[in-house]
Design a protein around this motif. Structure first.
Motif, PDB file in Angstrom:
ATOM      1  N   THR A 134       0.856  -1.192   0.000  1.00 10.20           N
ATOM      2  CA  THR A 134       0.000   0.000   0.000  1.00 10.20           C
ATOM      3  C   THR A 134       0.889   1.238   0.000  1.00 10.20           C
ATOM      4  O   THR A 134       1.698   1.423   0.922  1.00 10.20           O
ATOM      5  N   SER A 465      -4.455   6.385  -1.986  1.00 11.09           N
ATOM      6  CA  SER A 465      -3.666   5.166  -1.825  1.00 11.09           C
ATOM      7  C   SER A 465      -3.676   4.330  -3.092  1.00 11.09           C
ATOM      8  O   SER A 465      -4.708   4.209  -3.769  1.00 11.09           O
ATOM      9  N   VAL A 467      -3.065   0.477  -3.941  1.00 10.03           N
ATOM     10  CA  VAL A 467      -2.996  -0.808  -3.250  1.00 10.03           C
ATOM     11  C   VAL A 467      -2.684  -1.897  -4.268  1.00 10.03           C
ATOM     12  O   VAL A 467      -3.478  -2.178  -5.168  1.00 10.03           O
TER      13      VAL A 467
END
Length: 478
Positions: A134, A465, A467
């Motif tokens: 992440t 983010s 991921v």
């Protein structure tokens, strides 16, 4: 007579509306400049310039953006005296005081450059043993409206703009219509590509459409509570951010065990410097009864030493920014007297040229007085005698404001209680102290939004983010 222009896309631009406003020197009461009064069309032009420049600016390498900021700091350092003279002309600040705070603003700008080098614009936050990866990336917001107050034009800009520019945002600066000269010259000194820093003059006719503009992603505002409410509402309607630093009615607690003379000198400085026209000036003074007489006598002596000045190049009390502000503070003094306070020194409108007000000390101040509940913003020290540190904290918290406070004490148990004070900052035994790590958010009517250190970079960016599954190779997110 100076005629100031907006700065759009790196060049002086004629206003798109012919209305103007006068700028008055509070020392002489003479008009010294005119600025555009502002319009929605002018705000549109400034925001569009910033919006057009932002993508290219954000695409630059961080170190390249920081080189621009460092060069700008170098240039400004060679013009401290010039900028200080302009601040003195526009709002009455003694030149030595202006130089001191401008120097501090340059230091804040340089500090922002160094903080940007370690700020986690890209961070791997994958937990140990967690599958995949992440990566949190903080992207620039876009166009920021930076609306600054009249009391510290230059240092307010320099203290705020570093994280914004470093993060990849572009800026529209709107100085106060009362004090636009120094901001105008400062923007001329910025070593930036066209459109990265823009200047919009005017009053609410410029400010309102600026904060309501759909392309403005953050409004960074310093000013009155009333105006701040309007700014916050306008940003909220667009579901965009605002940082609001508003009024204050900052308390000082003087405990029984202090060096009385030294503390009186320190309190006088925090009350009378810049004629009390500082957001964090000391405006309510709570003194322990056992030293109250000695402290009051020493503070009166300090007030008498703060003489009104004729020469802007000397230390002392300069004028108030305008007569309207002076009338507000005098009304607070008259209200206090009507409710039982006693004037020990000052408290009268001087018969002289300029919007001056003398250093004033009042005793017998009580919570029902306007001066203890509203922001006075002048060189006035109202004293309340207390019987305990506990009583002092209770009275200090008896306000809707919560910007700053100062405590003078040697008692470790009492100092532990400083966290009970409703404020963004509590200075202990030294007003305006603090290093580069100071981070704060105003309390109550004093505003909303954290600034300082990493918080200023957080406010200037939007996190998202990326991921990655455990089977995916992580690409360079920078």
């Amino acid at each position: 007579m100076k005629h100031l222009h907006n700065v759009i896309n790196g060049i002086a631009a004629e206003a798109l509306d012919s209305a103007v406003r006068d700028v008055v020197n509070p020392f002489t009461e003479h008009v010294i400049a005119q600025i555009p009064a502002g319009s929605a069309a002018d705000a549109d032009a400034a925001v569009e310039s910033a919006r057009t420049a932002q993508e290219t600016w954000a695409a630059l390498d961080l170190e390249e953006r920081l080189r621009y900021l460092s060069r700008t700091a170098d240039v400004i350092e060679g013009h401290i005296r010039e900028l200080a003279e302009l601040e003195s002309q526009e709002m009455g600040k003694p030149i030595p005081v202006a130089e001191q705070f401008i120097t501090g603003g340059i230091s804040a700008l340089r500090t922002s450059v160094e903080q940007a080098r370690t700020y986690p614009f890209v961070a791997d936050v994958t937990a140990p043993g967690e599958p995949g990866r992440t990566i949190v990336i903080r992207q620039p917001l876009g166009v920021v409206a930076l609306i600054i107050p009249w009391n510290f034009s230059v240092s307010s800009i320099l203290a705020s703009i570093g994280p914004l520019i470093a993060a990849g945002d572009t800026v529209v600066i709107k100085p106060s219509e009362k004090a636009p000269l120094s901001a105008a010259r400062l923007v001329e000194l910025f070593d930036m590509p066209p459109g990265v820093v823009n200047l919009l003059h005017g009053d609410a006719r410029a400010g309102r459409p600026l904060v309501e503009h759909e392309a403005v992603k953050l409004v960074h505002f310093t000013g009155s509570v009333e105006a701040g409410r309007s700014v916050g509402v306008a940003a909220a309607k667009r579901l965009q951010r605002s940082i609001l630093e508003l009024g204050g009615n900052d308390p000082v607690i003087v405990d029984s065990d202090v060096d009385v003379v030294a503390t009186a000198k320190a309190v006088a400085m925090s009350t009378f410097i810049n004629s009390g026209q500082i957001c964090t000036s000391s405006e309510r003074i709570y003194v322990h009864r056992t030293i109250a007489d000695e402290f009051t006598h020493a503070l009166v002596a300090e007030a008498e030493a703060f003489a009104m000045i004729d020469d802007p190049d000397s230390d002392g009390l300069g004028p108030i920014v305008d007569d309207a502000q002076r009338k507000i503070m005098h009304a607070h003094v008259l209200d206090a007297v009507a409710h039982g306070a006693t004037i020990l020194v000052g408290g009268e409108l001087p018969d002289r040229l300029g919007y001056f007000y003398p250093a004033t000390v009042l005793t017998g101040a009580t919570p029902d007085m306007r001066i203890m509940n509203e922001e006075t913003f002048g060189p006035i020290a109202p004293i309340t005698v207390v019987d305990s540190f506990d009583e002092a904290i209770t009275l200090a918290n008896g306000t809707s404001f919560g910007l700053a406070s100062t405590v003078y004490s040697r008692n470790p148990e009492n100092l532990k209680r400083c966290g009970e004070i409703n404020a963004a900052i509590v200075w202990i035994n030294e007003w305006q102290s603090g290093g580069v790590g100071v981070t704060y958010e105003p309390w109550g009517l004093s505003g909303v939004g954290a600034t300082g250190g990493a918080a200023s970079f957080d406010a200037a960016t939007r996190p998202f983010s990326m991921v990655y599954s455990s089977s995916t190779e992580v690409v360079d997110a920078t």
